[in-house]
Design an enzyme around this catalytic site. Sequence first.
Site, short mmCIF file in Angstrom:
data_model
loop_
_atom_site.label_atom_id
_atom_site.label_comp_id
_atom_site.label_asym_id
_atom_site.label_seq_id
_atom_site.Cartn_x
_atom_site.Cartn_y
_atom_site.Cartn_z
N SER A 167 37.40 11.82 -5.53
CA SER A 167 38.04 12.30 -6.59
C SER A 167 39.06 13.32 -6.39
O SER A 167 39.11 14.20 -5.18
CB SER A 167 36.86 13.05 -7.42
OG SER A 167 37.36 14.00 -8.52
N TYR B 132 29.44 18.50 -7.79
CA TYR B 132 30.00 17.12 -7.72
C TYR B 132 31.35 17.49 -6.81
O TYR B 132 31.71 16.53 -5.91
CB TYR B 132 30.62 16.56 -9.17
CG TYR B 132 31.50 15.53 -9.38
CD1 TYR B 132 31.04 14.42 -9.16
CD2 TYR B 132 32.95 15.52 -9.41
CE1 TYR B 132 31.51 12.97 -9.39
CE2 TYR B 132 33.61 14.30 -9.55
CZ TYR B 132 32.97 13.25 -9.24
OH TYR B 132 33.74 12.03 -9.39
#
Length: 248
Positions: A141, A154
Amino acid sequence: MKLSGKIAFVTGASRGIGLAIAQEMANQGAKVVINDLSADRTDGAVATIIAKGGQALALPGDISDTSFVKTSFEKITATWGEVNILVNNAAVEARKSSLDFTEEDYDTMMRVNLKAAFFLAQRALKSMVGQQWGRVINISSVHEEIPTGFCSIYSMTKAGLRMMTRELAHEFSQYGITVNNIAPGAIRTDMNKKVLSDPAYEQKVLAKIPARFIGQPHDVAKLAAFLATDDARYITGATYLVDGGLAL
């Protein structure tokens, strides 16, 4: 058909980026293993690929369970042969303040986003070394590089995935194996569908993206498929930001 004869195992592949990658690899001739937690969704994804002339196998289950990883590879080998391409795409995210995360939240994200990716890669690499050819593609990401502001854990898992990519590339590229990392930015997937349904929030996101639009799953899938081909044989340990410039 640059992936003809290859076997690709794609996690979190029943929808979104994972499904787009599986479809693109199937379009290029690979036999594709579809994994997700939901049997209904994996069956649906397999049916979609087969309807378009591809070959696909459903393997629903929890990739963070190492016993499931073991039996999955055994089933793939018995059905088609050894895995050539692994795409670590599955991930979970919880939007909270760092003050509100529970130990369960932490363990779940670390287990699915990082632990599972490592042990899947470990098992795949064992057969890839024997074949003297292989591709491991991690879907990270943009938040491996820039903070989310809404999910610190995350981001931590994705940063870990980037270093895992570099470590494995350093260790295994001598065997004809490449290990690379794709870091998507804002992509229209089920994971962020709810927040992007708020026009005000979407405009806030768009204002941060130099390209001024939100990407689609196929924007990631095309790159993943390329990295799996022999055309990308000299690319390893790399991270590609597919983010419209968000990280600039």
